[in-house]
Design an enzyme around this catalytic site. Structure first.
Site, PDB file in Angstrom:
ATOM      1  N   GLY A 217       0.774  -1.228   0.000  1.00  0.00           N
ATOM      2  CA  GLY A 217       0.000   0.000   0.000  1.00  0.00           C
ATOM      3  C   GLY A 217       0.804   1.275   0.000  1.00  0.00           C
ATOM      4  N   GLY A 219       2.643   2.492  -2.464  1.00  0.00           N
ATOM      5  CA  GLY A 219       2.620   3.175  -3.752  1.00  0.00           C
ATOM      6  C   GLY A 219       3.636   2.668  -4.749  1.00  0.00           C
ATOM      7  CE  LYS A 220       5.599  -2.842  -3.125  1.00  0.00           C
ATOM      8  NZ  LYS A 220       4.697  -2.492  -2.018  1.00  0.00           N
ATOM      9  CB  THR A 221       1.456  -0.802  -8.392  1.00  0.00           C
ATOM     10  OG1 THR A 221       1.824  -2.058  -7.811  1.00  0.00           O
ATOM     11  CG2 THR A 221       0.882  -1.042  -9.770  1.00  0.00           C
ATOM     12  CG  HIS A 436     -10.915  -3.851  30.736  1.00  0.00           C
ATOM     13  ND1 HIS A 436     -10.454  -5.106  31.067  1.00  0.00           N
ATOM     14  CD2 HIS A 436     -10.179  -3.453  29.669  1.00  0.00           C
ATOM     15  CE1 HIS A 436      -9.466  -5.442  30.242  1.00  0.00           C
ATOM     16  NE2 HIS A 436      -9.285  -4.454  29.371  1.00  0.00           N
ATOM     17  CD  GLU A 437     -11.649  -0.516  27.401  1.00  0.00           C
ATOM     18  OE1 GLU A 437     -10.555   0.009  27.112  1.00  0.00           O
ATOM     19  OE2 GLU A 437     -11.902  -1.714  27.169  1.00  0.00           O
ATOM     20  CG  HIS A 440      -6.533  -0.310  29.368  1.00  0.00           C
ATOM     21  ND1 HIS A 440      -5.449  -1.107  29.614  1.00  0.00           N
ATOM     22  CD2 HIS A 440      -7.501  -1.130  28.859  1.00  0.00           C
ATOM     23  CE1 HIS A 440      -5.735  -2.356  29.272  1.00  0.00           C
ATOM     24  NE2 HIS A 440      -6.978  -2.394  28.811  1.00  0.00           N
ATOM     25  CG  ASP A 514      -5.595  -5.487  27.380  1.00  0.00           C
ATOM     26  OD1 ASP A 514      -5.553  -4.881  26.293  1.00  0.00           O
ATOM     27  OD2 ASP A 514      -6.548  -5.410  28.172  1.00  0.00           O
TER      28      ASP A 514
END
Length: 657
Positions: A217, A219-221, A436-437, A440, A514
């Site tokens: 992805g 940009g080679k082509t 839980h969040e 974090h 996690d």
């Protein structure tokens, strides 16, 4: 192949070496149709205008009745006309000698018919028609076999390389942004083709080949298409998988045919996409000296730089796995240059967004720089997909312009998945996800080396029930030890919050992703990055086939004591992060409760809102003055591709790079 080329070296796809193939096919089918008409006309049934067919006995009865006016008698047919004008035909009975007397007796006019003889030419044509049809089919089959490009029947050994023309959509270097260094190296090849004397007068030679290396992805082509648009010389394109077939020797034959076509159009460029399909190390795996892929590679090596020099043919190839290519393919004289096409930085992302946004009607509030800042790690294809998703969202909302809100929502969708608001969760599950969040987020707030929080949400997205995302302040090209320890602690924050609030027996499986992330990071620190005091700066694992982290890892042969020490060090790192997260959340348990309640109420909080909540203990929503906020998502201003994100209950959210 060069007789139908235009001044720019482009061929009309509808023209072949001998004229228009569609016109030829039309003439062939027209001849077959005329031949069928001829056969039908010669062997067809008699015309219906000759009259009604009657029995011979009925014919004699009508003659005896006097109702027959006249007849014409031939050897195999009698054609006549009744008194009322009706015509009839009948088949005579052989050796009926009394017919003439019967006709004279009843005053019937009769004549004889001249026998129709078939002409010699018509006879020869009828007799030879089957042979002519067989010869026509054989000639058609032979022409198909002789066709170039492998399109004909049995054309296995013909090259499948296609000449890129203006009809495919012209791409120039103006359409390539964000990878300036790679573009400059390839632009030099174009300048060499346009003005070779400028370089050759100083002793320089045109490069034999250039290998484009980079992640998918990047940009080679697209770069190869830009070279085709800028060079003004014939440009052939083919995929590495097009060389290999089930028949032995076909790949090598196609390589030879491709270079034969290129010689006829020299100077020209040949682009081989995904060359790793045919250019892998020889002698590896199950292949032997007769392996079809190895034979194809050998032929490619000889054609690129063998006894016979191919002047004026430049080979450009692309791959995202250069480590699997054969060393003979990478040496100077074959691929003289290896051009790395990297992931764009913030300036490159801004330029790429500008290119893709030209096709989209934008609202005045859209800021490319803001979007570029929030997309570290995005490739050119990722950014193109982001712009497309924003346009689709705007169309779904019946808007005439694509606003910044659509870009923010598109980034959320690309990075975290679509919102699953229809998912039914119990109050207990929502509460556990919120804590839980919040765990974090609280650890991230109090870890100085951690990236700033961008967003926290308990709205299910993708495979996760909740998520905390952190936004790097700038593009990161390497990570420091203190940041790695901070990431380990933040990853353990969700699990520790569940243990503190709900107890040991109520801990859920939500921290599985996690734990996976923390274990993998700790293993890399110990075995690859030399960040263990006991093991020292040594590498104990090596990456298998892959590029830029796309391969797996395998532990090298070590003694049992070393392997035990590696496992012990990994365990110590993760458990140390668990203890640090436990201390931080225990010391700031009031903030943990405050943030979890805010997530339950608002569902989504931005990084600025979390910072204000930690400082003032409240959140002010500008769109809800003076009243309690209703749960609804609040969208931030940037989504990090390379930032850290931690899954909620379910633990299936993938980690950031």
């Amino acid at each position: 192949m060069s007789e139908n080329n235009d001044p720019n070296g482009n061929r009309d796809p509808g023209q072949g070496p001998g004229g228009n193939p569609w016109m030829k096919s039309l003439l062939v089918w027209g001849g077959i149709f005329l031949a069928l008409l001829l056969v039908v006309s010669m062997f067809g049934s008699p015309s219906a205008t000759q009259g009604t067919q009657i029995r011979y006995s009925d014919f004699r009865d009508k003659v005896a009745e006097g109702s027959v006016a006249e007849v014409q008698i031939s050897q195999d047919q009698i054609v006549g006309k009744l008194d009322n004008g009706e015509s009839f035909t009948t088949i005579p009975v052989p050796n009926d000698d009394g017919l003439t007397a019967l006709l004279e007796e009843n005053n019937v006019k009769f004549t004889g018919a001249e026998k129709q003889e078939m002409g010699v030419l018509a006879y020869i044509l009828i007799q030879s028609l089957p042979f002519l049809l067989i010869l026509g089919v054989a000639f058609f089959a032979l022409r198909q076999v002789q066709k170039g490009g492998g399109s004909g029947a049995m054309g296995f050994g013909k090259s499948k390389a296609k000449m890129l023309t203006e009809r495919h959509g012209r791409v120039t270097f103006d359409d390539v942004a964000g990878i300036d260094e790679a573009r400059e190296e390839l632009q030099e090849i174009v300048e060499f083709l346009r003005d070779p004397q400028r370089f050759s007068k100083l002793g320089g030679q045109i490069p034999k080949g250039a290998l484009l290396v980079g992640s998918p992805g990047t940009g080679k082509t697209l770069l190869a298409r830009a070279i085709a648009g800028e060079a003004g010389v014939p440009f052939f394109t083919i995929s590495g998988s097009d060389f290999v077939e089930m028949f032995v020797g076909v790949g090598a034959s196609r390589v030879r045919d491709m270079f034969e076509q290129a010689k006829k159009n020299a100077p020209c460029i040949v682009f081989i996409d995904e060359i790793d399909a045919v250019g892998r190390h020889r002698g590896h795996g199950l292949g032997n000296s007769n392996d079809e892929r190895e034979q194809t590679l050998n032929q490619l090596l000889v054609e690129m730089d063998g006894f016979e020099a191919n002047e004026g043919i430049i080979i450009i190839a692309a791959t995202n796995r250069p480590d699997v290519l054969d060393p003979a393919l990478l040496r100077p004289g074959r691929f003289d240059r290896q051009v790395v096409v990297p992931i764009p930085d913030i300036d490159g992302r801004e330029k790429i967004l500008s290119v893709h946004m030209k096709k989209v009607p934008l609202a005045p509030d859209v800021n490319e720089r803001t979007i570029a800042r929030g997309t570290p790690g995005f490739s050119g294809a990722d950014l193109a997909n982001l712009v497309n998703e924003a346009a689709l969202l705007a169309a779904r909302r019946n808007k005439r312009l694509v606003a910044m809100q659509e870009f923010e929502d598109a980034k959320d969708k690309v990075m975290m998945g679509s919102e699953r608001r229809s998912m039914v969760m119990t109050d207990d599950e929502k509460k556990m996800t919120a804590y839980h969040e919040a765990g974090h987020a609280i650890v991230a707030v109090h870890e100085p080396a951690s990236d700033p929080i961008h967003k926290a949400t308990i709205i299910p997205r993708g495979r996760a029930l909740g998520m905390v995302m952190r936004l790097p302040e700038r593009d990161n090209y390497s990570y420091h030890r203190d940041k790695m320890h901070a990431n380990l602690a933040v990853s353990m924050g969700g699990r520790v919050a569940e243990e503190i609030i709900f107890g040991h027996d109520k801990v859920s499986s939500g921290a599985s992703s996690d734990i996976h992330y923390a274990t993998d990071l700790a293993r890399n620190m110990v075995t690859k990055w030399g960040m263990s005091e006991k093991l020292g700066p040594l590498q104990y694992e090596e990456t298998q086939e892959g590029y830029l982290g796309m391969g797996g890892s395998q532990r090298t042969f070590q003694s049992s004591d070393t392997n035990k020490l590696i496992d012990t060090e990994i365990r110590d790192l993760v458990e140390g992060a668990h203890k640090k997260a436990t201390k931080l959340l225990t010391d700031h348990e009031d903030q943990l409760h405050l943030l979890a309640q805010a997530l339950l109420e608002y569902e989504t909080l931005t990084g600025d809102e979390i910072a204000k909540l930690m400082e003032d203990g409240k959140i002010d929503r500008p769109d809800q003055p003076g009243g309690p906020a209703q749960p609804k998502p609040v969208h931030g201003s940037a989504i990090p591709k390379a930032g850290k994100r931690y899954g909620g209950s379910g633990g299936a959210a993938p980690q950031g790079a």
